[in-house]
Design an enzyme around this catalytic site. Sequence first.
Site: not given
Lengths: 440, 440
Positions: A21, A136, A141, A197, A212
Amino acid sequence: MGVSTGSTTVLKVAVLGCGVVGSQVVRLLDEQAGDLAARVGRRVELAGVAVRRIDAARDVDLPDGLLTTDAAALVARDDVDLVVEVIGGIEPARTLILSALEHGKSVVTANKALLAEDGPTLFEAAEKSGRDLYYEASVAGAIPILRPLRESLAGDRVTRVLGIVNGTTNFILDKMDTQGSGFTEALEEAQDLGYAEADPTADVEGFDAAAKAAILASLAFHTRVTAADVHREGISEVSAADIASAREMGCVVKLLAICELRTDETGEEAVAVRVHPAMIPRTHPLASVREAYNAVFVESDAAGQLMFYGPGAGGAPTASAVMGDLVTVARNHVSGTRGVGESAYTDRAVLPMGETRTRYHVAIDVDDRAGVLATVAFAFAEHGVSIQTVRQEGRDDDAQLVVVSHTATDAQLAATVEHLRGMDIVRDVTSVMRVEGVDE
Amino acid sequence: MGVSTGSTTVLKVAVLGCGVVGSQVVRLLDEQAGDLAARVGRRVELAGVAVRRIDAARDVDLPDGLLTTDAAALVARDDVDLVVEVIGGIEPARTLILSALEHGKSVVTANKALLAEDGPTLFEAAEKSGRDLYYEASVAGAIPILRPLRESLAGDRVTRVLGIVNGTTNFILDKMDTQGSGFTEALEEAQDLGYAEADPTADVEGFDAAAKAAILASLAFHTRVTAADVHREGISEVSAADIASAREMGCVVKLLAICELRTDETGEEAVAVRVHPAMIPRTHPLASVREAYNAVFVESDAAGQLMFYGPGAGGAPTASAVMGDLVTVARNHVSGTRGVGESAYTDRAVLPMGETRTRYHVAIDVDDRAGVLATVAFAFAEHGVSIQTVRQEGRDDDAQLVVVSHTATDAQLAATVEHLRGMDIVRDVTSVMRVEGVDE
């Protein structure tokens, strides 16, 4: 401790972390420089990027002298106005964010784990410093969902949020549904394609979705919910048979983050927050969310049903959400204001899982004897679980009953299943799955 | 002219119009009073409601003395802090909004027609007065789309917006698709159910969608687009045969508002904005938007593909969007700040329709002779329109060619169709429809 005075002609941004990111944030800061200046009203420049190792390979070219391993010094620098935290995890992210706020910098973070574990500490620090803390990118995402919940729906009453907020598990369940794969096979495909992963626990067991869910519930219901308040079940027990059963009912299996406003036993409003695989009708808007996409479905009194859909992960999409927040906090900085602080005024209790109500799909291997259906139906009735449909499949050693209930509490259903497991005619309760997205 | 000083303990709201939306705003102001006070930080009270006739029947009970027919006096009243305009149409709405801003009130409006026709005048007045002008409810009812475009995606580069922004036409096209109805029959059903007005022109001919397209394009591309800049075609010419053709291609017909960032002939970035029926693949997220629902699909460089879905009209959903804006402008009022103003810094040209590029589906009645397919294909090639597929259907008097092109400009396609119509072997070009939502 010095408070940032900043520059009056340029806003300087420190980026903590330069991974998937962070490198995209650095790229966008450069590529969009002209547009950012026009939208913010001042030039926005990179002050420095904190990394663990200066010489690591990374996806972006950085001008000399911007990399540093001393993140603590970077967030305290007088010429830094805004801090972007994309390291992830609890420490050192928490200490760095708190230090940045103390030094008068506004902060943008994508750190769901930290917010779900210790959000209130961060929100209080932001309040005390009079600076912004925006996040956000921490949920779903690129999908704008926190800002709509916090601002667009601020004049409405949100009653339920149903989210597909983990791309890895949605990819796996989608492959199981469309290709008939088993869980292990679909997980391997997800790993090969980079959607999962090597250690997939955080995704597959629902920890990521639970963090989340805590953030969504806090914002939707103006209260404080942490990851520890969220009932969590992963998808590793979901079988090809469950997927086939769902299909027969016109349903699809999704890992859902469910946040509900409910009335507790004393008549007070409480929140129920849970993450688990569930069957939803194929006609439900969430059912068509394929591959690794995310979507959040919101129900409110006045707006009705809304859905927000998009890529839930990945460097560039997550960076888009970070950049949106960065423009907002930069504008606030320029105009000397701050955005809306956290609103936890309702301070609602979290309902225990046992009191949560939904429908259930229960598959039971039974002896093929006369009266077995009636006997099983009676066991449901004894625990107050009303049956909507019951279907007998197979014969002899292969006989199975599939029961779909009306709404009942989790405690009632658990007692029913325990009762069934103790019955002579029941060989096994092979599957219990909740059914969501159907009107009660 | 006096500037509002307002109250320091209560925020007073004037509502202009008490129809379908206004009555729901009035109801929510009352029902949500406690939550609004907690979210805004000050009590929010109704100062008055301007109506055309005091004694008209309405859906909400109002305390005595709040109704007035003198809207002009209401918006100028010293004790009014915020004004909600839900009258609709150009006048008197424009004069009242301008007067409210001049008198120092922030304004929330749902007025798409006025914004699309004369937005710049309103934005300048807001800028001059230092007050807010918010209008989330003007596009796609309850769906939060303007705030995400303006704020969440402010650090990204939006390249395309595809919207189903008119519920009436989506209802009609959905019925034609699912029930095989003709246009007239589906329109009558929509009228019976209250989804279409007695005079359905504004919806059916795309005027309503064109106004929303202008608003979306202005925000997405940071420029100024008015309704007059929008190429507009309605759905009254869409036939059952078109719907069937779409189905054969795995497509569905939707009325789309399309806003695109394009490069013009000189290499400059320009915007193309159009409203017309189009075929989109059934796998596209917009294809599953059923009945009178709305959805807006957004493509951007970093975020990728996002979709926002929900009810696009109706009193309560539209009021939810108004209330969200009202909470924001009320918070800004309390903290002495204002939100982000309009950003039209790119000042991009609007591309003529002739230069707009897309794909086309063309149905041609032809004589059933040897070589007809080749002759028709040659006509396409002559105008630079490359063919993706061509299919011959029927025989003798019933022979038809169905051509699907690669992308070409509208001018190229128009020249091709004119050429075809002049050919001996062509009896008629029975249908020309654009194909959207396919990668170029």
